[in-house]
Motif scaffolding. Structure first.
Motif, PDB file in Angstrom:
ATOM      1  N   ASN A 121      45.247 -23.904 -51.345  1.00  0.00           N
ATOM      2  CA  ASN A 121      44.376 -22.736 -51.220  1.00  0.00           C
ATOM      3  C   ASN A 121      45.166 -21.430 -51.192  1.00  0.00           C
ATOM      4  O   ASN A 121      44.774 -20.440 -51.813  1.00  0.00           O
ATOM      5  CB  ASN A 121      43.498 -22.857 -49.977  1.00  0.00           C
ATOM      6  CG  ASN A 121      42.456 -23.945 -50.098  1.00  0.00           C
ATOM      7  OD1 ASN A 121      42.101 -24.361 -51.203  1.00  0.00           O
ATOM      8  ND2 ASN A 121      41.971 -24.430 -48.969  1.00  0.00           N
ATOM      9  N   ILE A 122      46.278 -21.428 -50.493  1.00  0.00           N
ATOM     10  CA  ILE A 122      47.126 -20.235 -50.431  1.00  0.00           C
ATOM     11  C   ILE A 122      47.662 -19.909 -51.819  1.00  0.00           C
ATOM     12  O   ILE A 122      47.633 -18.755 -52.264  1.00  0.00           O
ATOM     13  CB  ILE A 122      48.288 -20.448 -49.430  1.00  0.00           C
ATOM     14  CG1 ILE A 122      47.751 -20.479 -48.001  1.00  0.00           C
ATOM     15  CG2 ILE A 122      49.360 -19.369 -49.599  1.00  0.00           C
ATOM     16  CD1 ILE A 122      48.734 -21.014 -46.991  1.00  0.00           C
ATOM     17  N   MET A 127      47.878 -16.567 -56.616  1.00  0.00           N
ATOM     18  CA  MET A 127      47.874 -16.455 -58.076  1.00  0.00           C
ATOM     19  C   MET A 127      46.692 -15.609 -58.551  1.00  0.00           C
ATOM     20  O   MET A 127      46.820 -14.833 -59.505  1.00  0.00           O
ATOM     21  CB  MET A 127      47.852 -17.834 -58.721  1.00  0.00           C
ATOM     22  CG  MET A 127      49.099 -18.655 -58.412  1.00  0.00           C
ATOM     23  SD  MET A 127      50.640 -17.833 -58.836  1.00  0.00           S
ATOM     24  CE  MET A 127      50.616 -18.036 -60.602  1.00  0.00           C
ATOM     25  N   ALA A 128      45.542 -15.723 -57.903  1.00  0.00           N
ATOM     26  CA  ALA A 128      44.384 -14.912 -58.283  1.00  0.00           C
ATOM     27  C   ALA A 128      44.663 -13.430 -58.043  1.00  0.00           C
ATOM     28  O   ALA A 128      44.280 -12.576 -58.859  1.00  0.00           O
ATOM     29  CB  ALA A 128      43.157 -15.356 -57.483  1.00  0.00           C
TER      30      ALA A 128
END
Length: 132
Positions: A121-122, A127-128
């Motif tokens: 999730n991190i 990356m987003a």
């Protein structure tokens, strides 16, 4: 943490007192590794008032702040006291994605699954933010 034994060794044996963080950071060549890092994922059992004074997370945050550009530090923590201390370039994430007893959280299979999911999730969030 060495207390009287450390002081005695320093006085009588001319020993050098160093923190565990400094010894591990030197052995792992952490400084040079962080020079080109954009993200550092690490863990801490408990985020609390002592986090900024001697715990690994506080030391990593201080080290990162000396770099240009500083890497972002993502901390996966077993327990987060409200509110977590503010550290530059640092975000804190819970290890557990659901309520767990201490025994459940410390079960190796459960812990591995929780750490893997938190790291995923991190990384996805990071990356987003970078537009990838």
């Amino acid at each position: 943490a060495a207390g009287g034994l450390g002081a005695g060794c320093k006085v009588f044996l001319n020993a050098e007192i160093r923190t565990g963080f400094d010894i591990v950071a030197e052995a792992a060549q952490l400084g040079p590794a962080l020079d080109s890092a954009a993200l550092l994922i690490t863990g801490e059992g408990q985020i609390d008032s002592q986090t900024t004074s001697g715990k690994v997370i506080g030391r990593l945050s201080a080290l990162a702040a000396t770099l240009n550009p500083p890497p972002h530090i993502a901390v996966i923590a077993g327990t987060i006291h409200t509110p977590p201390p503010a550290l530059p370039h640092t975000s804190v994430f819970s290890l557990c994605n659901r309520p767990l007893t201490l025994d459940e959280a410390m079960d190796p299979v459960t812990a591995k699954a929780c750490i893997t999911e938190a790291a995923k999730n991190i990384t996805t969030l990071f990356m987003a933010e970078r537009g990838r």
